[in-house]
Design an enzyme around this catalytic site. Sequence first.
Site, short mmCIF file in Angstrom:
data_model
loop_
_atom_site.label_atom_id
_atom_site.label_comp_id
_atom_site.label_asym_id
_atom_site.label_seq_id
_atom_site.Cartn_x
_atom_site.Cartn_y
_atom_site.Cartn_z
N CYS A 2 -14.11 0.71 10.63
CA CYS A 2 -15.24 1.65 10.66
C CYS A 2 -14.94 2.91 9.85
O CYS A 2 -13.79 3.28 9.65
CB CYS A 2 -15.51 2.06 12.10
SG CYS A 2 -15.77 0.68 13.19
N ARG A 27 -13.34 -0.38 3.13
CA ARG A 27 -12.63 -0.63 4.38
C ARG A 27 -13.17 -1.86 5.12
O ARG A 27 -12.54 -2.35 6.04
CB ARG A 27 -12.73 0.59 5.30
CG ARG A 27 -12.03 1.80 4.75
CD ARG A 27 -12.23 3.01 5.62
NE ARG A 27 -11.59 2.88 6.91
CZ ARG A 27 -10.33 3.24 7.16
NH1 ARG A 27 -9.61 3.77 6.21
NH2 ARG A 27 -9.81 3.09 8.35
N TRP A 74 -17.62 -1.85 11.85
CA TRP A 74 -17.04 -3.19 11.83
C TRP A 74 -17.00 -3.65 13.27
O TRP A 74 -16.30 -3.06 14.11
CB TRP A 74 -15.63 -3.14 11.24
CG TRP A 74 -15.00 -4.47 10.97
CD1 TRP A 74 -15.18 -5.25 9.86
CD2 TRP A 74 -14.07 -5.16 11.80
NE1 TRP A 74 -14.43 -6.39 9.97
CE2 TRP A 74 -13.73 -6.37 11.14
CE3 TRP A 74 -13.49 -4.89 13.03
CZ2 TRP A 74 -12.85 -7.29 11.67
CZ3 TRP A 74 -12.61 -5.82 13.58
CH2 TRP A 74 -12.29 -7.00 12.89
N ASN A 100 -15.06 6.05 15.67
CA ASN A 100 -14.10 5.03 15.24
C ASN A 100 -13.09 4.86 16.35
O ASN A 100 -12.70 5.85 16.99
CB ASN A 100 -13.33 5.48 13.99
CG ASN A 100 -14.16 5.37 12.73
OD1 ASN A 100 -15.31 4.97 12.77
ND2 ASN A 100 -13.56 5.76 11.62
N GLY A 101 -12.60 3.66 16.54
CA GLY A 101 -11.57 3.42 17.57
C GLY A 101 -12.14 2.57 18.69
O GLY A 101 -13.18 1.91 18.52
N GLU A 488 1.16 -16.81 1.06
CA GLU A 488 0.37 -15.68 0.54
C GLU A 488 -0.73 -16.20 -0.39
O GLU A 488 -1.86 -15.71 -0.37
CB GLU A 488 1.30 -14.69 -0.19
CG GLU A 488 0.60 -13.51 -0.85
CD GLU A 488 -0.26 -12.66 0.08
OE1 GLU A 488 -0.21 -12.84 1.30
OE2 GLU A 488 -1.04 -11.84 -0.44
N LYS A 492 -4.70 -15.53 0.24
CA LYS A 492 -5.54 -14.86 -0.75
C LYS A 492 -6.76 -15.70 -1.08
O LYS A 492 -7.87 -15.20 -1.14
CB LYS A 492 -4.69 -14.62 -2.01
CG LYS A 492 -4.87 -13.35 -2.73
CD LYS A 492 -4.21 -12.13 -2.17
CE LYS A 492 -4.44 -11.82 -0.74
NZ LYS A 492 -3.59 -10.79 -0.20
N GLU A 495 -9.22 -15.76 1.91
CA GLU A 495 -9.82 -14.44 2.16
C GLU A 495 -11.01 -14.16 1.25
O GLU A 495 -12.02 -13.65 1.70
CB GLU A 495 -8.79 -13.34 1.86
CG GLU A 495 -7.90 -12.94 2.98
CD GLU A 495 -7.09 -11.70 2.63
OE1 GLU A 495 -6.34 -11.74 1.64
OE2 GLU A 495 -7.23 -10.70 3.34
N HIS A 511 5.08 -34.93 6.97
CA HIS A 511 4.97 -34.94 8.43
C HIS A 511 3.54 -34.70 8.90
O HIS A 511 3.33 -34.40 10.07
CB HIS A 511 5.93 -33.89 9.02
CG HIS A 511 7.36 -34.15 8.69
ND1 HIS A 511 8.06 -35.23 9.20
CD2 HIS A 511 8.22 -33.52 7.85
CE1 HIS A 511 9.29 -35.22 8.71
NE2 HIS A 511 9.41 -34.20 7.88
N LYS A 610 -10.24 -3.51 5.73
CA LYS A 610 -9.03 -3.08 5.04
C LYS A 610 -7.97 -2.61 6.03
O LYS A 610 -6.78 -2.80 5.82
CB LYS A 610 -9.39 -1.94 4.06
CG LYS A 610 -8.25 -1.54 3.15
CD LYS A 610 -7.88 -2.65 2.19
CE LYS A 610 -6.64 -2.35 1.38
NZ LYS A 610 -6.08 -3.57 0.77
C1 AGP Z 1 -4.36 -8.91 3.09
O1 AGP Z 1 -4.97 -9.39 1.96
C2 AGP Z 1 -5.21 -8.87 4.28
N1 AGP Z 1 -6.40 -8.15 4.05
C3 AGP Z 1 -4.56 -8.67 5.62
O2 AGP Z 1 -3.91 -9.87 5.93
C4 AGP Z 1 -3.55 -7.52 5.78
O3 AGP Z 1 -2.40 -7.78 5.04
C5 AGP Z 1 -3.21 -7.36 7.27
O4 AGP Z 1 -4.36 -7.02 7.97
C6 AGP Z 1 -2.13 -6.33 7.50
O5 AGP Z 1 -2.53 -5.07 7.06
P1 AGP Z 1 -1.53 -3.88 6.88
O6 AGP Z 1 -0.55 -4.26 5.83
O7 AGP Z 1 -2.38 -2.71 6.50
O8 AGP Z 1 -0.83 -3.68 8.20
#
Ligand code: AGP
Length: 615
Positions: A2, A27, A74, A100-101, A488, A492, A495, A511, A610
Site C-alpha cells: 500500500c 509497489r 494491496w 498502511n500496515g 531464480e 522471474k 512472476e 524422480h 514490491k
Molecule cells: C522478486 O522478484 C520478488 N518480487 C519477491 O520474491 C521478493 O524477492 C520477496 O518478496 C522478498 O523481498 P525482499 O527482498 O524485499 O525482502
Amino acid sequence: MCGIVGYTGESRAQEVLIEGLSRLEYRGYDSAGVAIREDDGIHVVCRKGKVAELAHTLGHFSLTGTCGIGHTRWATHGKPSEVNAHPHTSCDGNIAIVHNGIIENFAELRDELALRGHVFSSETDSEVVAHLVEDNYHGDLVEAVRLSTEALVGSYGIAVVCAQEPDVIVATRKDSPIVVGYSAGDAGSAAMRGSFVASDIIAMLDATRDVVVLADGQIAKLTPNGIEYFDEQGRPCEVTHTHIDWDLDLAEKGGYPDFMMKEIHEQPRVIRDTLAGRMVGGRLEIDEFDLSPEELDLTDRVYVIACGTSYHAGLIAKNLIEAWARIPCEVEVASEFRYRNPIITPTTVVVAVSQSGETADTLAAIRDARVKGAKVFGITNVLGSPVARESDGVIYTKANKEIAVASTKSFIGQVVSLTLLAMLFAQAKGKLTTAQVRLLFRELADTADQVERILSDTDDIREAALACKDAKSALFIGRGIGSAVSYEGALKLKEISYLHAEAYAAGEMKHGPIALIDEGFPVIAIATKSPTYDKVVSNLQESRARGATIIAIATEGDEDIKNYADHVIYIPKVRDAFSAITATVPLQLLARFVALERGCDVDQPRNLAKSVTVE
Ligand code: AGP
C-alpha cells in the site's frame, strides 16, 4: 504494497495526489482512492484497478479542494474492491483516513465501536481507524489521532483529514514508514507551496527534498504554512530533517522501455559499486560486518534467512560459504525459520537478506533469531529500513532504488555482497590465503564487464523467448549453483509472464518432473562448464528424447552443447562460483521477453507487491 500520499497547500490537491500515487505504483496495488476537502465537506473517490482509472474518474468531478489524502491499496483484509479501497470515512463522513500496515486487534475494536453505534461499510481492518478518530474528536485532530492510536495493536502509517479542520492533515506511524516535507514553493519552477506526506519519499520528491522521516509514535500536523511535530504524549517535539540528494531521474526509465529493462542494464554498475572500497591494503574488509576476527573465526553455523528472490541469493551463498569457509550454512525461507525452533548458539550468525528491508516475514525472523541469542546481520538495499535498524549490523547493496516489482539488480547486489561475506569468513578462518582472496576478488570484479557483454547482444535470448511464449509450463534445471540459478529463473518467468514454471536440481528430473515432458515442452538448463556439466548434458538428452525444446545457458566456446539444445544462449566463461551472476542475467531477459510476447506488464505484475509487509 500500500502507498499513502497527502497534500495541503495552495494548488489543487487532486493533481498532486494523482501524481504522488503514480509514483507509488511500482509497489504493487489493486485499488486506489482519494479524499479531498471541498467547501461542503470531504469527497471520497475510489476505484478498483489502476491510478489512471482513478484519475479518469476524477476528471468527471470538479474537485477544487487544496487539501487531501490518497492511497493505493494491496488487499489483505477484504477483496480488492471500491468499497474496501481507501480512504475510509467515519459514519458522519467528517473524518477520512488512509492506512498502511495491519491493525491486529481490528475485530475487537470493530465490535466495541459497533456497540457504540458505529456502522462499518468495508471488510478492512483499516476502517476502524476512521471510527476511532471520530469517537475521539473533540475539536483537536492531533489529539483525536493520538488517542486513537493508543487503542491500536499492530503496524500503521496513517494520514487523516477532518471536515472541521479544512486545511489540516495529521499523520503518524508505528512500524510502517511515514515521511513528511514542506515546500515554500518556487515561482520560477513547478515546485508548489504546501506540506506533503507520503509513505515513500519518492512520492514527494518533485515538491521537496527536505523531509522528516517520522519516528514510531511521532505525530505530524500538516498545514499549508508548515508542519508541527508532537510526541506520543502530544507534546511538541524535535525531529531530524534529512536532505535527499538522489535524483528523481533514478526513478525514471532513463530511455529504457520499462523499469525492469533499465534495472537489468544497471547490473554492471551495481557489481562495481558493491565491490568499491572493499579491498583495503590487499585484504578484504567489510567494516559493517563488525564481528572481531576471533568472532568470525569462532562462527560455526550460518543461517541465511530471506524470501523470494533474496532467498535464492541465499542458496548461492550457501554453496560459497560451505566451499570456501567450511562453515555449515543453512538457507531458510524466513516465514518458516521462526516456527521451527532452529538451533542457535552464541557462535551462530544469521544473515537476513531483503531488498526492501521491509519484508514482514524476514523482520519477524530477525526478531526471533535475536531473542534466541544470534548475531544478526542484514543485507538490504534500503537505507534506514526496518531490516537495517533491527539488525546488529547492515551491509547495503548498492543497487539504488529498484522500481520494477520483479527484483533483478538487487539480486545481483545481494549475490555479490554474500560472495564477499563468504570470502570474509574464509579469510578469517584461514581457509583462503590473502592471495587467493585477492584473485577471487579480481575475478568477481570482472563479472561486471562480462555482464555488460551479455547485455550487448540479446538476439539469441529473444529467439529462445519465442519458443516459450505459447507454452503452458516450463521447467528450469541446473546442478550446484546452477540449481539455485534455475530457481531464480523460474520465479522471474512466472512472476512477470504468468507462465507456470518449476525449477529442479537437474538430478531430480528422473524422480518425477520428467513425467511433465512432451512435445515442445520448454526445458531451460543451466549448462555452463562446471564440475557437473556432463551430468547436466545427460539430463538434457533425457529431456530431448521425450520431445522437450531445450534452451541451454552455456559457456562461450562450448560447441558440443549445440548437439543437445534447440537454443543456446552463450555467456562468458567464469569460475563456477561466479556463474550465478552471469547465468542469471539471460534468464531475467528471457522472462522479460516472454512476458512482453504474452502482453504482460513487466514492471507491475498482477497480485504482486514490491514490499511484502504482511506475514
Ligand atoms: C522478486 O522478484 C520478488 N518480487 C519477491 O520474491 C521478493 O524477492 C520477496 O518478496 C522478498 O523481498 P525482499 O527482498 O524485499 O525482502
